[in-house]
Design a protein around this motif. Sequence first.
Motif, mmCIF file in Angstrom:
data_model
loop_
_atom_site.group_PDB
_atom_site.id
_atom_site.type_symbol
_atom_site.label_atom_id
_atom_site.label_comp_id
_atom_site.label_asym_id
_atom_site.label_seq_id
_atom_site.Cartn_x
_atom_site.Cartn_y
_atom_site.Cartn_z
ATOM 1 N N ALA A 5 0.819 -1.221 0.000
ATOM 2 C CA ALA A 5 0.000 0.000 0.000
ATOM 3 C C ALA A 5 0.849 1.265 0.000
ATOM 4 O O ALA A 5 0.457 2.288 -0.566
ATOM 5 N N GLU B 298 -4.690 -4.235 3.418
ATOM 6 C CA GLU B 298 -3.884 -3.044 3.722
ATOM 7 C C GLU B 298 -4.215 -1.906 2.757
ATOM 8 O O GLU B 298 -4.389 -0.751 3.171
ATOM 9 N N ILE B 299 -4.349 -2.233 1.481
ATOM 10 C CA ILE B 299 -4.684 -1.214 0.474
ATOM 11 C C ILE B 299 -6.100 -0.691 0.681
ATOM 12 O O ILE B 299 -6.349 0.519 0.579
ATOM 13 N N ASP C 61 -6.095 1.788 3.505
ATOM 14 C CA ASP C 61 -5.519 3.055 3.038
ATOM 15 C C ASP C 61 -6.509 3.828 2.177
ATOM 16 O O ASP C 61 -6.647 5.046 2.290
#
Length: 319
Positions: A252, A281-282, A285
């Motif tokens: 990310a 995780e992405i 974000d």
Amino acid sequence: MSTSPLTILLASPRGFCAGVDRAIQIVEVALEKYGAPVYVRHEIVHNRFVVESLEAKGAVFVEELDQVPDGFPVIFSAHGVPKSIPAEARRREMLYVDATCPLVSKVHREAERHFSEGRQIVLVGHAGHPEVIGTMGQLPEGTVLLVEDLDDVAALQVKDPDNLAYVTQTTLSVDDTARVVDALRARFPNLHGPRREDICYATTNRQAAVKAIAPKVDMLLVVGAPNSSNSMRLVEVAKLHGCPASRLVRRADEIDWSELDGIGRLGITAGASAPEVLIEEILRDARAHRDVTVEEISIGTESITFKLPRILLEPETTA
């Protein structure tokens, strides 16, 4: 921070395949059984997050067997190895575990079968990739001819055009490989091929999922590694099927969300050696920067699993 809406289309299937899952399990079970350190020849799969996670548990990654001290177990990566590697391990009386993906092993057996029947072998694959090195290393040096593209097919010099067989790397572009195989068949009409397609189910499915979402998004991110063949092929497939703004990201932190301000629809997938935690995780974000809606676009489910090698399942014997 922009609070503008962002629709994320998640490709499915994505991420770990059965061969990768098995290879990682092999390292983890070996660490439990034999204790740390356990040595691994080459990255077990092509993903630094996975490699570093296993290193933290006690795995030591090396490129060659001569880097493994006597008396320690060693694991061969999922990509497969030339026959000379287990032969050397046996000469040194090393305890070794072969984590080669069973679908790669199937290609090895096909090549050996054709060779035993007197045919010259053509391998469709990428020069220098560990899987290609491993497949070519199943047979005597010089007996496997490597072709990467249509130019290689046109330039191919063979001993007997009526006595040829082909096999392929398992992680190639389905469409590119079909074109190369068609060109081989056009030049060599009596060419013998695999009983079943060599490109593995996971590669095929992930490319099909990308084809389904690429025309619907403004940008597509492939989570993976630059040395991962199947991940790089996903980027190529996305670009060729409706999303020129497609690129590879490892994590990310490689995404500059300000550059995505004008993007309303974002596609995300992951190569077969990338864990789902990197997708999560992405998404975290993305939600910190945009008003995100996630839609999963599925072309089917995968239920294939592979057994662990017997050596890891047997109880330790004591002298």
